[in-house]
Design a protein around this motif. Structure first.
Motif, PDB file in Angstrom:
ATOM      1  N   GLY A 354      -9.067 -36.239  -6.614  1.00  0.00           N
ATOM      2  CA  GLY A 354      -9.846 -36.743  -7.933  1.00  0.00           C
ATOM      3  C   GLY A 354      -8.538 -37.681  -8.611  1.00  0.00           C
ATOM      4  N   ARG A 355      -7.418 -37.141  -8.710  1.00  0.00           N
ATOM      5  CA  ARG A 355      -6.329 -38.001  -9.316  1.00  0.00           C
ATOM      6  C   ARG A 355      -6.081 -39.163  -8.639  1.00  0.00           C
ATOM      7  NH1 ARG A 355      -4.263 -32.684 -10.520  1.00  0.00           N
ATOM      8  NH2 ARG A 355      -2.965 -32.920  -8.864  1.00  0.00           N
ATOM      9  N   LEU A 356      -6.142 -38.940  -7.172  1.00  0.00           N
ATOM     10  CA  LEU A 356      -5.897 -40.190  -6.186  1.00  0.00           C
ATOM     11  C   LEU A 356      -6.820 -41.207  -6.657  1.00  0.00           C
ATOM     12  CD1 LEU A 356      -4.345 -41.772  -4.141  1.00  0.00           C
ATOM     13  CD2 LEU A 356      -5.653 -40.436  -2.449  1.00  0.00           C
ATOM     14  N   ALA A 357      -8.169 -40.781  -6.530  1.00  0.00           N
ATOM     15  CA  ALA A 357      -9.248 -41.653  -6.598  1.00  0.00           C
ATOM     16  C   ALA A 357      -9.005 -42.259  -8.010  1.00  0.00           C
ATOM     17  CB  ALA A 357     -10.684 -40.958  -6.501  1.00  0.00           C
ATOM     18  N   THR A 358      -8.816 -41.640  -9.071  1.00  0.00           N
ATOM     19  CA  THR A 358      -8.783 -42.191 -10.245  1.00  0.00           C
ATOM     20  C   THR A 358      -7.692 -43.258 -10.597  1.00  0.00           C
ATOM     21  OG1 THR A 358      -9.535 -40.174 -11.520  1.00  0.00           O
ATOM     22  CG2 THR A 358      -8.255 -41.772 -12.828  1.00  0.00           C
ATOM     23  N   ARG A 362      -7.868 -47.435 -11.376  1.00  0.00           N
ATOM     24  CA  ARG A 362      -7.267 -48.045 -12.316  1.00  0.00           C
ATOM     25  C   ARG A 362      -6.735 -49.626 -11.822  1.00  0.00           C
ATOM     26  NH1 ARG A 362      -4.240 -43.318 -13.385  1.00  0.00           N
ATOM     27  NH2 ARG A 362      -5.311 -41.918 -14.958  1.00  0.00           N
ATOM     28  N   ARG A 363      -6.383 -49.633 -10.589  1.00  0.00           N
ATOM     29  CA  ARG A 363      -5.682 -50.738 -10.178  1.00  0.00           C
ATOM     30  C   ARG A 363      -6.339 -50.960  -8.535  1.00  0.00           C
ATOM     31  NH1 ARG A 363      -4.314 -50.844 -14.506  1.00  0.00           N
ATOM     32  NH2 ARG A 363      -2.187 -51.318 -15.183  1.00  0.00           N
ATOM     33  N   PRO A 364      -7.775 -51.336  -8.449  1.00  0.00           N
ATOM     34  CA  PRO A 364      -8.208 -51.150  -6.911  1.00  0.00           C
ATOM     35  C   PRO A 364      -7.453 -52.125  -6.067  1.00  0.00           C
ATOM     36  CG  PRO A 364      -9.655 -52.035  -8.781  1.00  0.00           C
ATOM     37  CD  PRO A 364      -8.574 -51.547  -9.455  1.00  0.00           C
ATOM     38  N   ALA A 365      -7.355 -53.357  -6.612  1.00  0.00           N
ATOM     39  CA  ALA A 365      -6.953 -54.437  -5.845  1.00  0.00           C
ATOM     40  C   ALA A 365      -5.365 -54.236  -5.367  1.00  0.00           C
ATOM     41  CB  ALA A 365      -7.106 -55.877  -6.317  1.00  0.00           C
ATOM     42  N   LEU A 366      -4.735 -53.481  -6.359  1.00  0.00           N
ATOM     43  CA  LEU A 366      -3.242 -53.515  -6.001  1.00  0.00           C
ATOM     44  C   LEU A 366      -3.143 -52.280  -5.200  1.00  0.00           C
ATOM     45  CD1 LEU A 366      -0.568 -54.296  -6.972  1.00  0.00           C
ATOM     46  CD2 LEU A 366      -0.424 -52.465  -8.742  1.00  0.00           C
ATOM     47  N   THR A 367      -4.028 -51.262  -5.172  1.00  0.00           N
ATOM     48  CA  THR A 367      -3.891 -50.350  -4.158  1.00  0.00           C
ATOM     49  C   THR A 367      -4.407 -50.559  -3.037  1.00  0.00           C
ATOM     50  OG1 THR A 367      -5.765 -49.024  -5.317  1.00  0.00           O
ATOM     51  CG2 THR A 367      -3.353 -48.466  -5.927  1.00  0.00           C
ATOM     52  N   ALA A 368      -5.748 -51.217  -2.807  1.00  0.00           N
ATOM     53  CA  ALA A 368      -6.437 -51.451  -1.750  1.00  0.00           C
ATOM     54  C   ALA A 368      -5.705 -52.199  -0.617  1.00  0.00           C
ATOM     55  CB  ALA A 368      -7.588 -51.797  -1.614  1.00  0.00           C
ATOM     56  N   LEU A 369      -5.383 -53.524  -1.212  1.00  0.00           N
ATOM     57  CA  LEU A 369      -4.522 -54.538  -0.345  1.00  0.00           C
ATOM     58  C   LEU A 369      -3.287 -54.086   0.497  1.00  0.00           C
ATOM     59  CD1 LEU A 369      -4.583 -57.586  -2.756  1.00  0.00           C
ATOM     60  CD2 LEU A 369      -6.129 -57.169  -0.748  1.00  0.00           C
ATOM     61  N   PRO A 370      -2.423 -53.218   0.064  1.00  0.00           N
ATOM     62  CA  PRO A 370      -1.605 -52.753   0.945  1.00  0.00           C
ATOM     63  C   PRO A 370      -2.035 -51.592   1.968  1.00  0.00           C
ATOM     64  CG  PRO A 370      -0.649 -52.197  -1.365  1.00  0.00           C
ATOM     65  CD  PRO A 370      -2.173 -52.708  -1.443  1.00  0.00           C
ATOM     66  N   VAL A 645     -17.349 -41.413  -8.562  1.00  0.00           N
ATOM     67  CA  VAL A 645     -16.193 -41.448  -7.468  1.00  0.00           C
ATOM     68  C   VAL A 645     -15.372 -40.624  -7.458  1.00  0.00           C
ATOM     69  CG1 VAL A 645     -14.794 -42.991  -6.366  1.00  0.00           C
ATOM     70  CG2 VAL A 645     -16.948 -43.714  -6.861  1.00  0.00           C
ATOM     71  N   SER A 646     -14.664 -40.422  -8.722  1.00  0.00           N
ATOM     72  CA  SER A 646     -13.460 -39.356  -8.655  1.00  0.00           C
ATOM     73  C   SER A 646     -13.985 -38.099  -8.697  1.00  0.00           C
ATOM     74  CB  SER A 646     -12.728 -39.535 -10.166  1.00  0.00           C
ATOM     75  OG  SER A 646     -13.609 -39.446 -11.205  1.00  0.00           O
ATOM     76  N   GLY A 647     -15.093 -37.723  -9.267  1.00  0.00           N
ATOM     77  CA  GLY A 647     -15.832 -36.349  -9.130  1.00  0.00           C
ATOM     78  C   GLY A 647     -16.103 -35.994  -7.731  1.00  0.00           C
ATOM     79  N   GLY A 648     -16.632 -36.926  -6.903  1.00  0.00           N
ATOM     80  CA  GLY A 648     -16.911 -36.756  -5.479  1.00  0.00           C
ATOM     81  C   GLY A 648     -15.828 -36.589  -4.655  1.00  0.00           C
ATOM     82  N   LEU A 649     -14.834 -37.244  -4.606  1.00  0.00           N
ATOM     83  CA  LEU A 649     -13.641 -37.258  -4.047  1.00  0.00           C
ATOM     84  C   LEU A 649     -12.945 -35.967  -4.294  1.00  0.00           C
ATOM     85  CD1 LEU A 649     -12.336 -39.279  -1.832  1.00  0.00           C
ATOM     86  CD2 LEU A 649     -14.026 -40.000  -3.323  1.00  0.00           C
ATOM     87  N   SER A 650     -12.995 -35.592  -5.574  1.00  0.00           N
ATOM     88  CA  SER A 650     -12.274 -34.165  -6.015  1.00  0.00           C
ATOM     89  C   SER A 650     -13.053 -33.098  -5.135  1.00  0.00           C
ATOM     90  CB  SER A 650     -12.520 -33.849  -7.551  1.00  0.00           C
ATOM     91  OG  SER A 650     -11.927 -32.776  -7.829  1.00  0.00           O
ATOM     92  N   ARG A 651     -14.485 -33.163  -5.102  1.00  0.00           N
ATOM     93  CA  ARG A 651     -15.087 -31.832  -4.577  1.00  0.00           C
ATOM     94  C   ARG A 651     -15.411 -32.114  -3.019  1.00  0.00           C
ATOM     95  NH1 ARG A 651     -17.044 -28.304  -8.498  1.00  0.00           N
ATOM     96  NH2 ARG A 651     -17.443 -27.541  -6.706  1.00  0.00           N
ATOM     97  N   THR A 652     -14.912 -33.187  -2.318  1.00  0.00           N
ATOM     98  CA  THR A 652     -15.290 -33.366  -0.984  1.00  0.00           C
ATOM     99  C   THR A 652     -13.717 -33.500  -0.165  1.00  0.00           C
ATOM    100  OG1 THR A 652     -15.680 -35.645  -1.056  1.00  0.00           O
ATOM    101  CG2 THR A 652     -17.428 -34.122  -1.214  1.00  0.00           C
ATOM    102  N   GLY A 653     -12.790 -33.870  -1.155  1.00  0.00           N
ATOM    103  CA  GLY A 653     -11.491 -34.370  -0.198  1.00  0.00           C
ATOM    104  C   GLY A 653     -10.994 -33.354   0.301  1.00  0.00           C
ATOM    105  N   ARG A 654     -10.848 -31.976  -0.052  1.00  0.00           N
ATOM    106  CA  ARG A 654     -10.207 -30.864   0.674  1.00  0.00           C
ATOM    107  C   ARG A 654     -10.960 -30.672   2.167  1.00  0.00           C
ATOM    108  NH1 ARG A 654      -9.017 -25.849  -2.749  1.00  0.00           N
ATOM    109  NH2 ARG A 654      -7.088 -27.175  -3.078  1.00  0.00           N
TER     110      ARG A 654
END
Length: 754
Positions: A354-358, A362-370, A645-654
């Motif tokens: 969830g923290r990773l998704a959040t 915050r910086r979607p382009a900056l994190t997605a592009l790499p 999105v953050s809640g969904g990733l938090s609950r399904t990520g593991r």
């Protein structure tokens, strides 16, 4: 359906488990006979020109030479008295074998083509009779009987039949080794994940049931139609992985409900109604992706569809029927055998995801592009990809058939067993008889043979009118190359050392050469089969990809009610798949890590690359459903896009990560294989699963959802009306007071299927 499953699990627990045990024993009994029904080969399109040429050669000329005996006399002189006596005896024994035809031996009529350049070794060529399954068994018997060092001769086996025998034997050993690695590692990971031995064993049991059930399916199908022996590989990898994944969802959810204080019946009811729906839907998406393999005419690829669809459905049924009964019988004992260091039952939510998704949002382009740049860099080798079909190079260097192939290429002037075969049939003119040339006439056939001998890369051409080289007649006629009815066979021997790409170009040149008036020509042989296989797969590939894309779009639309979500899933899934396949090109075609993995670099196997695409795409859809279902549920409950999105990733990520690791173990175990295309399929599929679970689900999905905003859930009004009538949902709509129905926008009360 789920109500019936619940009633049986709670009220007829012993009956369900007893019937299940009987069915498993019956499946095991049938499944152990599957190996006797499966066949090697299956890489060729039966309607292709090369296959039709092979059929005519089998019918009229005793078949192509697919078994080569390389004979090395102890005295290094095939023409010596001792070697001649032994060679004559070997030839006589082979000629009396009922399963061999079209025998050509050096000791029948010494020929330069049947002797090595230095004159120390000789060849005996033959054709193994029967279809793929019969010829495979017969070739193995003949190879075992005649190879070795009987008397003054050392005999080694090569040719297509020997290569198929070596590949089949090696795959069987590789499979046993992969299972011996994957099963213990999987069990250890399950125990570590659950912290309980009993809870870990339940998913493993379902994985074993899925494998045994699919073996039984292959036994039945193998009795009715052609099924490739290589289907066993996908059966073990997918069966063990998906069986465990599906059971993992059920067991994990059941333990959570017990930890929340619910009694066993209520915990089981909630588990089946939520996780059960997701399993059913996910199995359908994976099976639909694998069904695209049915568009190809090669039974090698169709066999993977049979096995893949079967293993997915059997794994899902076993999870939905057997696991609830096991959980009802175990109750709280599902947590028995808890490890000393294991504390309370772990929740499914993972704040880290969830923290990773959040952070990503915050910086979607900056994190997605790499992340996208890394995936594109991994995919870059696809720009230089070349495709081929398996040959002796897929085997380790110690394989006898590969050693023989290398000797033929290096030490013999021309390998007739790999020659291009041309079959002409008359469509007009006189009716041919044995020794005549049908419609073409002697002059026409001779001119055609001379024209073929002028082509670059041709060493000589043998025909019923004579032997030709560089356009000139250099030898007498070969009456055996003319058949009753006017069918003629021309053997086009290539220059030694001709590269695979040049050999394929030569096939095209042969096909472009004008045939005699009144005749038609079919071109066959190994190189022509490769050309036809690539064309057959390439011409149908757009249809297969289109079916996968349409199926993905329709199912995700029915699941989400959005036309944007399916497009987003297609783009991201394709990106991760290209990265995985590009990495395999870098390794297996370009030769990086060849020393570590012990393979010979060669063009990418066309069939296995298509198979890897379909398998990996289907599995990525599996995880797409897991993640999107929770995001959609939170969004429908009123959460804004970022929170959903953050809640969904938090609950399904593991769970997604755990499932991906467990599934990839089965595929990565094939990295120990000695057959290179099995290595490629295993490593590529395992890498695709991990890339999808980590890079796509962890980074690119939240970034894309943030950039799309509310547009991620867009659909035109007519499609919205369709979704309201026909849409699918895995939420517990029949359980008031939970999830979306309770008006809990944060998703604190767990209603999702995972």
């Amino acid at each position: 359906m789920f109500g019936t499953i619940l009633r049986l699990a709670l009220n007829r627990t012993r009956l369900v488990l007893t019937v299940g045990a009987v069915v498993v024993v019956a499946m095991a009994a049938l499944g152990f006979g599957a190996f006797g029904k499966l066949q090697g080969g299956g890489f060729n399109d039966p309607a292709s020109p090369s296959s039709r040429a092979s059929t005519l050669i089998d019918r009229d000329f005793g078949g192509e030479s697919d078994l080569v005996f390389l004979v090395s006399p102890d005295d290094h002189d095939p023409g010596s008295a001792a070697s001649t006596r032994a060679g004559d005896q070997l030839t006589a024994e082979l000629r009396h074998e009922p399963d061999l035809g079209n025998l050509v031996s050096y000791w029948d009529a010494p020929s330069p083509a049947l002797a090595s350049k230095d004159g120390t070794r000789a060849l005996v060529l033959a054709h193994v009779k029967g279809d793929d399954s019969q010829s495979a068994d017969r070739a193995k018997t003949l190879i075992d009987r005649y190879t070795g060092h009987p008397g003054p001769l050392t005999v080694e086996a090569g040719g297509a039949a020997a290569v198929n025998d070596d590949v089949t034997s090696q795959v069987t050993m590789d499979l046993a080794l992969a299972e011996s690695i994957a099963v213990p590692i999987t069990l250890i990971l399950l125990v570590l994940a659950f912290g309980s031995l009993v809870a870990a064993l339940v998913p493993l049991v379902i994985g074993v049931i899925a494998v045994l059930g699919t073996f039984a399916e292959l036994f039945v199908l193998g009795s009715l139609t052609n099924v490739s022996v290589f289907a066993v590989n996908i059966t073990t990898a997918l069966g063990l992985g998906l069986g465990i994944d599906y059971a993992l969802l059920l067991v994990n959810r059941f333990r959570e409900q017990l930890a929340a204080g619910e009694p066993v019946p209520d915990a089981l009811r909630r588990t089946v109604r939520t996780a059960g729906r997701t399993i059913a839907f996910s199995a359908g998406t994976v099976a639909a992706a694998l069904a695209a393999l049915l568009v190809f005419p090669q039974y090698f690829l169709r066999s993977f569809a049979y096995a893949g669809i079967g293993v997915v459905l059997i794994a899902a049924l076993a999870a939905l029927i057997v696991v609830p009964a096991l959980l009802a019988a175990l109750g709280h004992r599902v947590n028995a055998g808890r490890l000393p260091w294991s504390g309370s039952v772990r929740r499914s939510d993972a704040p880290l995801w969830g923290r990773l998704a959040t952070a990503v949002m915050r910086r979607p382009a900056l994190t997605a592009l790499p992340a996208a740049a890394v995936l594109l860099a991994l995919a870059a080798p696809l720009l230089g990809v070349t495709f081929g079909s398996p040959d002796e190079r897929v085997l380790p260097g110690s394989a006898e058939s590969r050693s023989v192939a290398q000797t033929l290429d290096r030490d013999f002037a021309g390998d007739d067993s790999s020659a291009i075969q041309v079959v002409t049939t008359g469509t007009a003119g006189t009716t041919g008889t044995a020794g005549t040339t049908g419609a073409a006439g002697p002059a026409g056939l001779g001119g055609y043979a001379a024209d073929l001998s002028r082509l670059p890369g041709v060493q000589r051409v043998e025909s019923s009118t004579g032997s030709y080289a560089d356009g000139a007649r250099t030898g007498g006629p070969s009456p055996a190359l003319a058949a009753p009815g006017g069918t003629q066979r021309l053997t086009v021997t290539k220059d030694a050392g001709l590269s695979p790409s040049d050999a394929q170009s030569l096939v095209r040149s042969v096909r472009a050469t004008a045939v005699p008036a009144g005749s038609t020509a079919l071109v066959g042989g190994p190189d022509a089969e490769l050309v036809d296989a690539k064309h057959s797969i390439g011409s149908r590939l757009p249809l297969a990809v289109g079916l996968v894309a349409v199926t993905t779009f329709v199912l995700l639309f029915l699941f989400t009610g959005s036309v944007v979500q399916p497009l987003r899933a297609l783009v991201l899934n394709t990106l991760s798949l290209c990265a995985a396949i590009g990495t395999m090109v870098w390794i297996f075609q370009d030769g990086h890590l060849s020393g570590l993995l012990g393979f010979t670099p060669m063009p990418m196997d066309t069939s296995m690359t298509v198979l890897m695409f379909c398998v990996a795409f289907g599995l990525s859809m599996d995880y797409e459903v897991f993640v999107t279902s929770r995001i959609k549920e939170l969004h429908d409950a009123g959460a804004d896009n970022a929170t959903a999105v953050s809640g969904g990733l938090s609950r399904t990520g593991r769970l997604v990560t755990m499932a991906a690791v467990l599934l990839s173990v089965g595929f990565f175990a094939f990295g120990t294989a000695k057959v290179s295309f099995i290595q490629m399929f295993g490593l590529g599929s395992g890498l695709a699963i991990l890339l999808d679970a980590v890079a796509v689900r962890g980074i690119l999905v939240p970034a894309a959802m943030r950039l799309l905003g509310n547009a991620a859930w867009y659909a035109p009004e007519p499609l919205r009306r369709l979704y309201r009538r026909a849409g699918l949902s895995d939420a517990e709509t029949d359980d008031p007071g939970t999830g979306a129905g309770s008006g809990d926008p944060t998703g604190a009360r767990d209603t999702a299927s995972v």
